[in-house]
Design an enzyme around this catalytic site. Structure first.
Site, PDB file in Angstrom:
ATOM      1  N   CYS A  11       0.839  -1.204   0.000  1.00 50.54           N
ATOM      2  CA  CYS A  11       0.000   0.000   0.000  1.00 50.54           C
ATOM      3  C   CYS A  11       0.875   1.255   0.000  1.00 50.54           C
ATOM      4  O   CYS A  11       0.548   2.249  -0.654  1.00 50.54           O
ATOM      5  CB  CYS A  11      -0.940   0.007   1.204  1.00 50.54           C
ATOM      6  N   ASP A  34      10.034  -6.956  -8.057  1.00 46.71           N
ATOM      7  CA  ASP A  34      10.286  -7.549  -6.740  1.00 46.71           C
ATOM      8  C   ASP A  34      11.667  -7.095  -6.261  1.00 46.71           C
ATOM      9  O   ASP A  34      12.629  -7.066  -7.029  1.00 46.71           O
ATOM     10  CB  ASP A  34      10.234  -9.078  -6.831  1.00 46.71           C
ATOM     11  N   ASN A  91       1.128 -16.905  -3.781  1.00 51.17           N
ATOM     12  CA  ASN A  91       1.316 -17.594  -2.511  1.00 51.17           C
ATOM     13  C   ASN A  91       0.202 -17.162  -1.565  1.00 51.17           C
ATOM     14  O   ASN A  91      -0.114 -15.980  -1.474  1.00 51.17           O
ATOM     15  CB  ASN A  91       2.679 -17.243  -1.906  1.00 51.17           C
ATOM     16  N   GLY A  97       3.510 -19.865   1.796  1.00 52.32           N
ATOM     17  CA  GLY A  97       4.723 -19.050   1.751  1.00 52.32           C
ATOM     18  C   GLY A  97       4.460 -17.578   1.533  1.00 52.32           C
ATOM     19  O   GLY A  97       5.330 -16.847   1.056  1.00 52.32           O
ATOM     20  N   HIS A 104      -0.875 -10.495  -4.218  1.00 52.86           N
ATOM     21  CA  HIS A 104       0.038 -10.208  -5.334  1.00 52.86           C
ATOM     22  C   HIS A 104       0.255 -11.463  -6.154  1.00 52.86           C
ATOM     23  O   HIS A 104       0.276 -12.573  -5.623  1.00 52.86           O
ATOM     24  CB  HIS A 104       1.378  -9.650  -4.841  1.00 52.86           C
ATOM     25  N   HIS A 106       3.131 -13.119  -8.478  1.00 54.40           N
ATOM     26  CA  HIS A 106       4.522 -13.074  -8.942  1.00 54.40           C
ATOM     27  C   HIS A 106       4.520 -13.377 -10.435  1.00 54.40           C
ATOM     28  O   HIS A 106       3.946 -14.401 -10.859  1.00 54.40           O
ATOM     29  CB  HIS A 106       5.371 -14.139  -8.235  1.00 54.40           C
TER      30      HIS A 106
HETATM   31  P1  5GP Z   1       5.273 -13.591  -0.903  1.00 53.25           P
HETATM   32  O1  5GP Z   1       6.218 -14.503  -0.175  1.00 53.25           O
HETATM   33  O2  5GP Z   1       4.391 -12.801   0.060  1.00 53.25           O
HETATM   34  O3  5GP Z   1       4.494 -14.281  -1.982  1.00 53.25           O
HETATM   35  O4  5GP Z   1       6.171 -12.572  -1.682  1.00 53.25           O
HETATM   36  C1  5GP Z   1       6.507 -11.318  -1.206  1.00 53.25           C
HETATM   37  C2  5GP Z   1       7.506 -10.745  -2.178  1.00 53.25           C
HETATM   38  O5  5GP Z   1       7.595  -9.355  -1.932  1.00 53.25           O
HETATM   39  C3  5GP Z   1       8.903 -11.328  -2.035  1.00 53.25           C
HETATM   40  O6  5GP Z   1       9.299 -11.916  -3.282  1.00 53.25           O
HETATM   41  C4  5GP Z   1       9.767 -10.130  -1.645  1.00 53.25           C
HETATM   42  O7  5GP Z   1      11.030 -10.148  -2.262  1.00 53.25           O
HETATM   43  C5  5GP Z   1       8.940  -8.954  -2.099  1.00 53.25           C
HETATM   44  N1  5GP Z   1       9.099  -7.764  -1.304  1.00 53.25           N
HETATM   45  C6  5GP Z   1       9.124  -7.692   0.058  1.00 53.25           C
HETATM   46  N2  5GP Z   1       9.262  -6.416   0.445  1.00 53.25           N
HETATM   47  C7  5GP Z   1       9.327  -5.668  -0.691  1.00 53.25           C
HETATM   48  C8  5GP Z   1       9.482  -4.268  -0.919  1.00 53.25           C
HETATM   49  O8  5GP Z   1       9.591  -3.445  -0.001  1.00 53.25           O
HETATM   50  N3  5GP Z   1       9.517  -3.862  -2.215  1.00 53.25           N
HETATM   51  C9  5GP Z   1       9.396  -4.733  -3.256  1.00 53.25           C
HETATM   52  N4  5GP Z   1       9.451  -4.216  -4.492  1.00 53.25           N
HETATM   53  N5  5GP Z   1       9.260  -6.061  -3.065  1.00 53.25           N
HETATM   54  C10 5GP Z   1       9.226  -6.524  -1.801  1.00 53.25           C
HETATM   55 ZN    ZN Z   2      -1.918  -3.216   1.141  1.00 55.96          ZN
END
Ligand code: 5GP
Ligand code: ZN
Length: 117
Positions: A11, A34, A91, A97, A104, A106
């Site tokens: 956000c 990412d 995820n 995970g 989101h 990926h």
């Molecule tokens: P999840 O594990 O929730 O599916 O993936 C979260 C993703 O968000 C991870 O791949 C991580 O590298 C990415 N991520 C975490 N914090 C940030 C951030 O502050 N900026 C960006 N651009 N990506 C982030």
């Molecule tokens: Zn949010």
């Protein structure tokens, strides 16, 4: 613009509190890189509206999630991934995970991806 959820990093990115370059953005969806890429192309496709997870989306969000997939496909094509292909991953929850509690997708591509689970 104030973040919809002050505790949510995505956000804050959407609200511009954390300066970010968007590969795509409209009124419903944003796409940005990412921070810790797992592939040559690793983008995150997020709804502008804060939805914590797939488990908290409602049927009324189905069109929005469809728009996220369409945006991912558009950006994938722009990044030259259409011919060799790419992967979309969502995820969900602890076992899935999920680390960031803002829905989101990926978008991963640019190398052959193994199926790791
Ligand atoms: P999840 O594990 O929730 O599916 O993936 C979260 C993703 O968000 C991870 O791949 C991580 O590298 C990415 N991520 C975490 N914090 C940030 C951030 O502050 N900026 C960006 N651009 N990506 C982030
Ligand atoms: Zn949010």
């Amino acid at each position: 613009m104030n973040p919809q959820n002050n505790d949510c990093i995505f956000c804050k990115i959407i609200a511009g509190e954390i300066p970010s370059k968007f590969a795509y953005r409209d009124d419903d969806v944003a796409v940005f890189a990412d921070i810790n890429p797992a592939a040559p192309v690793h983008l995150l496709v997020v709804p502008i509206k804060h939805i914590a997870s797939l488990t908290t989306m409602t049927d009324a969000d189905a069109l929005l999630v469809g728009k996220m997939v369409a945006a991912a496909n558009k950006v994938a094509k722009e990044q030259g991934l259409a011919e060799r292909g790419y992967r979309l991953t969502i995820n969900c929850g602890e076992d899935g995970g999920q680390l960031v509690q803002h829905l989101h997708i990926h978008l991963l591509g640019g190398r052959p991806l193994k199926w790791e689970n």
